[in-house]
Design an enzyme around this catalytic site. Sequence first.
Site, PDB file in Angstrom:
ATOM      1  N   MET A  43       0.834  -1.202   0.000  1.00 20.50           N
ATOM      2  CA  MET A  43       0.000   0.000   0.000  1.00 20.50           C
ATOM      3  C   MET A  43       0.867   1.251   0.000  1.00 20.50           C
ATOM      4  O   MET A  43       1.766   1.375   0.836  1.00 20.50           O
ATOM      5  CB  MET A  43      -0.873   0.044   1.262  1.00 20.50           C
ATOM      6  CG  MET A  43      -1.916  -1.010   1.357  1.00 20.50           C
ATOM      7  SD  MET A  43      -2.644  -1.052   3.027  1.00 20.50           S
ATOM      8  CE  MET A  43      -1.842  -2.517   3.682  1.00 20.50           C
ATOM      9  N   CYS A 108      -5.529   5.136  10.662  1.00 16.68           N
ATOM     10  CA  CYS A 108      -5.015   4.458   9.472  1.00 16.68           C
ATOM     11  C   CYS A 108      -5.437   2.992   9.470  1.00 16.68           C
ATOM     12  O   CYS A 108      -5.839   2.458   8.433  1.00 16.68           O
ATOM     13  CB  CYS A 108      -3.496   4.575   9.415  1.00 16.68           C
ATOM     14  SG  CYS A 108      -2.757   3.735   7.992  1.00 16.68           S
ATOM     15  N   CYS A 204       4.532   7.708   9.485  1.00 20.92           N
ATOM     16  CA  CYS A 204       5.078   7.529   8.133  1.00 20.92           C
ATOM     17  C   CYS A 204       5.267   8.849   7.405  1.00 20.92           C
ATOM     18  O   CYS A 204       6.331   9.119   6.867  1.00 20.92           O
ATOM     19  CB  CYS A 204       4.152   6.628   7.321  1.00 20.92           C
ATOM     20  SG  CYS A 204       4.401   6.764   5.533  1.00 20.92           S
TER      21      CYS A 204
END
Length: 374
Positions: A43, A108, A204
């Site tokens: 992803m 997320c 991230c």
Amino acid sequence: MRDPAPSDTQKKRVIVGMSGGVDSSVSAVLLMEQGYEVEGLFMKNWEEDDGTEYCTAMDDLADAQAVCDKIGIKLHTANFAAEYWDNVFEHFLAEYKAGRTPNPDILCNREIKFKAFLDYAMMLGADLIATGHYVRRRDIDGRTELLKGLDPNKDQSYFLHAVGGEQIAKTLFPVGELEKPEVRKIAEKHGLATAKKKDSTGICFIGERRFSDFLKQYLPAQPGEIKTTDGEVIGRHHGLMYHTIGQRQGLGIGGLKDAGEEPWYVLVKDLDNNVLIVGQGNEHPLLFSGALLASEIYWVNPIDLSTPRRLTAKVRYRQGDQPCTLEKTATGYRATFDDPQRAVTPGQSVVFYDGEICLGGGVIEVAEAWSNPA
């Protein structure tokens, strides 16, 4: 007990979320050994716009591809950057703008890994998905429970508390029964490129940048005063959004005359007046709370709260289980703790447990001061 291997007549197709890390790599290997038909999916959740790969996405993709090539499985790729921006990042910014300290990893998981990825995998014909999270699942009495991972140092149930039982039921967690050193040994045994790769830390999309540098790209800083609990101005802050309750570093107020040597800590973020209130000492009374309020809780499975219930809770990742009483109120939920809790932070998540079962959790709205019952 680990998920049983499917029978030859019911060989199930599993798509593993391959992050380029060792945990998802070993998850794929274990599922193959258990007899599943395994494929991988990488992803991409963030678009870099300045030519610098802060998220190391290209390196991670290369590692994921190397592992898939080594074990002989197909690797799909999917770009969920738009979904991430709309459902995770905009909420992240809104929370910081409101003076709270959010945890984007939890959103997320709920919106991307166990929604967008799950839906995409089903579209590709998967029967199940799998991830490298250190959690376990248990199917009992027609429902699927989320359990803590067996390795207490790596248990990630805190981050998955907002994922529903229906999604958990479609997911396998092969490393949830293992401890991290064993996972690395399996990776080394199979010659995987990720065997010695460092675990990812931090958020991230921020990567190696200083958090304040990243945040100021999206939110204008609003400098203000730093005050003591007595109202004395002892410095200035660059913006409340850069600070969190219990913070010690980065206040820039050391060496004050007559202040003593004890370090300063953030006690309160006064949003109405844009003032950061600080105090000295790790045990300052204002650092401790006895209860908290949450307006909404995501339950893995519905639970009965018609009467107050004794549970344990965590107000941060890797915190030990804290005994508490949870009750439904007119406006949400109230958790009252047996012991004082340090640095309970609005915007962070409180997660509730019944033994090893992760029941669910929600965002902390208000932390109530500790009052010693003695």
